[in-house]
Design a protein around this motif. Structure first.
Motif, PDB file in Angstrom:
ATOM      1  N   LEU A   1     -12.624  10.538   9.839  1.00  0.00           N
ATOM      2  CA  LEU A   1     -10.885  10.433   9.995  1.00  0.00           C
ATOM      3  C   LEU A   1     -10.520   9.868  11.324  1.00  0.00           C
ATOM      4  N   ILE A   2     -11.110   9.730  12.196  1.00  0.00           N
ATOM      5  CA  ILE A   2     -10.843   8.986  13.480  1.00  0.00           C
ATOM      6  C   ILE A   2     -10.682   7.666  12.919  1.00  0.00           C
ATOM      7  N   ALA A   3     -11.703   7.045  12.438  1.00  0.00           N
ATOM      8  CA  ALA A   3     -11.822   5.774  11.759  1.00  0.00           C
ATOM      9  C   ALA A   3     -10.597   5.337  11.017  1.00  0.00           C
ATOM     10  N   ALA A   4      -9.997   6.298  10.134  1.00  0.00           N
ATOM     11  CA  ALA A   4      -9.004   6.064   9.208  1.00  0.00           C
ATOM     12  C   ALA A   4      -7.755   5.931  10.017  1.00  0.00           C
ATOM     13  N   ILE A   5      -7.511   6.999  10.841  1.00  0.00           N
ATOM     14  CA  ILE A   5      -6.199   6.995  11.778  1.00  0.00           C
ATOM     15  C   ILE A   5      -6.131   5.696  12.590  1.00  0.00           C
ATOM     16  N   THR A   6      -7.234   5.402  13.047  1.00  0.00           N
ATOM     17  CA  THR A   6      -7.056   4.283  13.837  1.00  0.00           C
ATOM     18  C   THR A   6      -6.760   2.842  13.096  1.00  0.00           C
ATOM     19  N   ALA A   7      -7.479   2.825  11.875  1.00  0.00           N
ATOM     20  CA  ALA A   7      -6.945   1.664  11.129  1.00  0.00           C
ATOM     21  C   ALA A   7      -5.468   1.683  10.564  1.00  0.00           C
ATOM     22  N   CYS A   8      -5.140   2.880  10.356  1.00  0.00           N
ATOM     23  CA  CYS A   8      -3.695   3.031   9.768  1.00  0.00           C
ATOM     24  C   CYS A   8      -2.701   2.689  11.013  1.00  0.00           C
ATOM     25  N   ILE A   9      -2.851   3.282  12.081  1.00  0.00           N
ATOM     26  CA  ILE A   9      -2.029   2.839  13.208  1.00  0.00           C
ATOM     27  C   ILE A   9      -1.987   1.642  13.711  1.00  0.00           C
ATOM     28  N   GLU A  10      -3.266   0.905  13.563  1.00  0.00           N
ATOM     29  CA  GLU A  10      -3.343  -0.422  14.155  1.00  0.00           C
ATOM     30  C   GLU A  10      -2.419  -1.604  13.098  1.00  0.00           C
ATOM     31  N   CYS A  11      -2.431  -0.870  11.859  1.00  0.00           N
ATOM     32  CA  CYS A  11      -1.785  -1.663  10.645  1.00  0.00           C
ATOM     33  C   CYS A  11      -0.276  -1.247  10.849  1.00  0.00           C
ATOM     34  N   LEU A  12      -0.021  -0.010  11.049  1.00  0.00           N
ATOM     35  CA  LEU A  12       1.506   0.021  11.279  1.00  0.00           C
ATOM     36  C   LEU A  12       2.373  -0.543  12.498  1.00  0.00           C
ATOM     37  N   ASP A  13       1.534  -1.020  13.408  1.00  0.00           N
ATOM     38  CA  ASP A  13       2.114  -1.423  14.621  1.00  0.00           C
ATOM     39  C   ASP A  13       2.223  -3.107  14.316  1.00  0.00           C
ATOM     40  N   ASP A  14       3.266  -3.198  13.488  1.00  0.00           N
ATOM     41  CA  ASP A  14       3.542  -4.615  12.854  1.00  0.00           C
ATOM     42  C   ASP A  14       5.081  -4.927  13.286  1.00  0.00           C
ATOM     43  N   ALA A  15       5.258  -6.179  13.586  1.00  0.00           N
ATOM     44  CA  ALA A  15       6.633  -6.638  13.971  1.00  0.00           C
ATOM     45  C   ALA A  15       7.745  -6.482  12.850  1.00  0.00           C
ATOM     46  N   ALA A  16       7.141  -6.687  11.499  1.00  0.00           N
ATOM     47  CA  ALA A  16       8.120  -6.449  10.209  1.00  0.00           C
ATOM     48  C   ALA A  16       8.200  -5.161  10.124  1.00  0.00           C
ATOM     49  N   GLY A  17       7.542  -4.276  10.319  1.00  0.00           N
ATOM     50  CA  GLY A  17       7.732  -2.781  10.347  1.00  0.00           C
ATOM     51  C   GLY A  17       7.979  -2.394   8.754  1.00  0.00           C
ATOM     52  N   LEU A  18       8.899  -1.700   8.301  1.00  0.00           N
ATOM     53  CA  LEU A  18       9.035  -1.618   6.980  1.00  0.00           C
ATOM     54  C   LEU A  18       9.400  -2.567   5.855  1.00  0.00           C
ATOM     55  N   GLU A  19       9.505  -3.820   6.507  1.00  0.00           N
ATOM     56  CA  GLU A  19      10.014  -4.999   5.723  1.00  0.00           C
ATOM     57  C   GLU A  19       8.996  -5.876   5.550  1.00  0.00           C
ATOM     58  N   HIS A  20       7.820  -5.291   6.147  1.00  0.00           N
ATOM     59  CA  HIS A  20       6.455  -6.380   5.816  1.00  0.00           C
ATOM     60  C   HIS A  20       6.475  -6.453   4.107  1.00  0.00           C
ATOM     61  N   THR A  21       6.134  -7.502   3.586  1.00  0.00           N
ATOM     62  CA  THR A  21       6.030  -7.936   2.039  1.00  0.00           C
ATOM     63  C   THR A  21       4.764  -7.092   1.607  1.00  0.00           C
ATOM     64  N   ALA A  22       3.964  -6.695   2.305  1.00  0.00           N
ATOM     65  CA  ALA A  22       3.025  -5.715   1.685  1.00  0.00           C
ATOM     66  C   ALA A  22       3.063  -4.341   2.381  1.00  0.00           C
ATOM     67  N   PHE A  23       4.142  -4.000   2.836  1.00  0.00           N
ATOM     68  CA  PHE A  23       4.088  -2.496   3.039  1.00  0.00           C
ATOM     69  C   PHE A  23       3.778  -1.425   2.163  1.00  0.00           C
ATOM     70  N   GLY A  24       4.301  -1.569   0.869  1.00  0.00           N
ATOM     71  CA  GLY A  24       3.850  -0.557   0.174  1.00  0.00           C
ATOM     72  C   GLY A  24       2.458  -0.493  -0.240  1.00  0.00           C
ATOM     73  N   GLU A  25       1.653  -1.675  -0.479  1.00  0.00           N
ATOM     74  CA  GLU A  25       0.437  -1.625  -0.656  1.00  0.00           C
ATOM     75  C   GLU A  25      -0.369  -1.123   0.553  1.00  0.00           C
ATOM     76  N   ARG A  26      -0.035  -1.283   1.552  1.00  0.00           N
ATOM     77  CA  ARG A  26      -0.773  -0.783   3.057  1.00  0.00           C
ATOM     78  C   ARG A  26      -0.551   0.674   2.930  1.00  0.00           C
ATOM     79  N   ALA A  27       0.692   1.159   2.814  1.00  0.00           N
ATOM     80  CA  ALA A  27       1.044   2.501   3.093  1.00  0.00           C
ATOM     81  C   ALA A  27       0.181   3.226   2.018  1.00  0.00           C
ATOM     82  N   SER A  28       0.318   2.607   0.557  1.00  0.00           N
ATOM     83  CA  SER A  28      -0.515   3.347  -0.245  1.00  0.00           C
ATOM     84  C   SER A  28      -2.037   3.780  -0.184  1.00  0.00           C
ATOM     85  N   HIS A  29      -2.507   2.272   0.424  1.00  0.00           N
ATOM     86  CA  HIS A  29      -3.938   2.198   0.808  1.00  0.00           C
ATOM     87  C   HIS A  29      -4.522   3.449   1.717  1.00  0.00           C
TER      88      HIS A  29
END
Length: 248
Positions: A108-136
Motif C-alpha cells: 500500500l505504501i509503495a502504491a500510494i508513493t508511485a501514484c502521488i509521484e505520477c500525479l505531481d505532473d505539470a500537465a495535470g488533468l490535461e496529460h495525454t495519458a492521464f486517463g490510463e494513468r488514473a485507471s492504472h
C-alpha cells in the motif's frame, strides 16, 4: 535535373508518395492545438492540490497532513465529473483510511508513493495519458486497500534487503571517508535505506536510518569535524548490527 532520366524521376515520386501523403495527413494535427478537456482553472487547482499532496507525503513522518491533502484532491476530482478522476479519488480516499491502521502494508505504501509521484505532473488533468494513468493507479490502490496483511515474512526479501543495505552502509562509509566528505551521497543512501526498510516494515532499521538521515542533514557542513564523523560512524555501526540480527 535535365540529366536525370524521366523514368527515374517518376520512380522517385512514386516511392515518396506514401510519405508525402502521411505527412499531409498529420499536418492539421500539428497545427491545431489539442483541445483542453477541463476548465483551465480547475486544472490549475488540481495541479496545486497534487503538488501539495506530494509535499505532505514526503513529510508524512514529521507532520500528519496526508489525509487532508488526499481529500482536498478528491474534492476536485468530484468537480471534474470525470469517471477516471472519480475512481482515482475514491481509491486514494480508501487508501487514506487504510493509512490510519497501525501498520499499513508495504504494498500500500509503495502504491500510494508511485501514484502521488505520477500525479505531481505539470500537465495535470490535461496529460495525454492521464486517463490510463488514473485507471492504472486506481486499480492498484484498490487491490492494495482490500488485501490482507500477511503475518509471514519473506526470508528471501529480508536477505535481499540485508545485502543491499550492507552495500549502502559501505557506500556511506566511503562517502564519509572521502576528502572532502560527500554529504550528498551520504544523504541519498540514508534516505534510500529508510524508504526500503519502511516498505518491508523493518521499523527498527527504518528509525535508525531516519535518525542517521537527520544527523547528516543537520551536520552536512561539519562532516570533517571529528565528533560529527564519530557520531555518524556510530549510527552506521548500529545499522550494521541491526542488519546482522535480521541476517541471523
Amino acid at each position: 535535373m535535365a540529366d536525370i532520366p524521366e523514368h527515374e524521376l517518376e520512380e522517385t515520386r512514386a516511392a515518396l508518395a506514401p510519405t508525402l501523403e502521411a505527412t499531409a495527413a498529420i499536418l492539421p494535427w500539428v497545427r491545431t492545438p489539442r483541445k483542453a478537456r477541463f476548465d483551465p482553472k480547475l486544472n490549475t487547482r488540481w495541479i496545486a492540490a497534487s503538488r501539495h499532496l506530494a509535499t505532505a507525503w514526503s513529510e508524512r513522518h514529521a507532520a500528519d497532513n496526508v489525509r487532508p491533502a488526499i481529500f482536498s484532491l478528491y474534492a476536485i476530482a468530484i468537480e471534474t465529473a470525470d469517471a477516471d478522476c472519480l475512481r482515482l479519488g475514491e481509491a486514494l480516499a480508501c487508501a487514506a483510511d487504510r493509512l490510519e491502521e497501525t501498520s499499513p502494508t508495504p504494498r500500500l505504501i509503495a502504491a500510494i508513493t508511485a501514484c502521488i509521484e505520477c500525479l505531481d505532473d505539470a500537465a495535470g488533468l490535461e496529460h495525454t495519458a492521464f486517463g490510463e494513468r488514473a485507471s492504472h493507479f486506481a486499480k492498484r490502490l484498490e487491490a492494495c486497500a482490500t488485501a490482507t496483511t500477511s503475518d509471514e515474512r519473506s526470508a528471501i526479501l529480508d536477505q535481499l534487503f540485508v545485502n543491499e543495505a550492507s552495500e549502502q552502509i559501505q557506500l556511506m562509509r566511503d562517502a564519509l571517508a572521502a576528502l572532502p566528505p560527500d554529504a550528498y551521497a551520504l544523504s541519498v543512501e540514508a534516505r534510500k535505506l529508510t524508504d526500503q526498510a519502511e516498505l518491508l516494515e523493518l521499523w527498527g532499521v527504518m528509525h535508525l536510518a531516519r535518525h542517521l538521515t537527520g544527523l547528516i542533514g543537520q551536520q552536512a557542513g561539519n562532516l570533517e569535524d571529528g565528533a560529527v564523523r564519530a557520531s555518524i560512524e556510530q549510527r552506521l555501526g548500529e545499522l550494521g548490527a541491526a542488519l546482522a540480527c535480521i541476517r541471523g
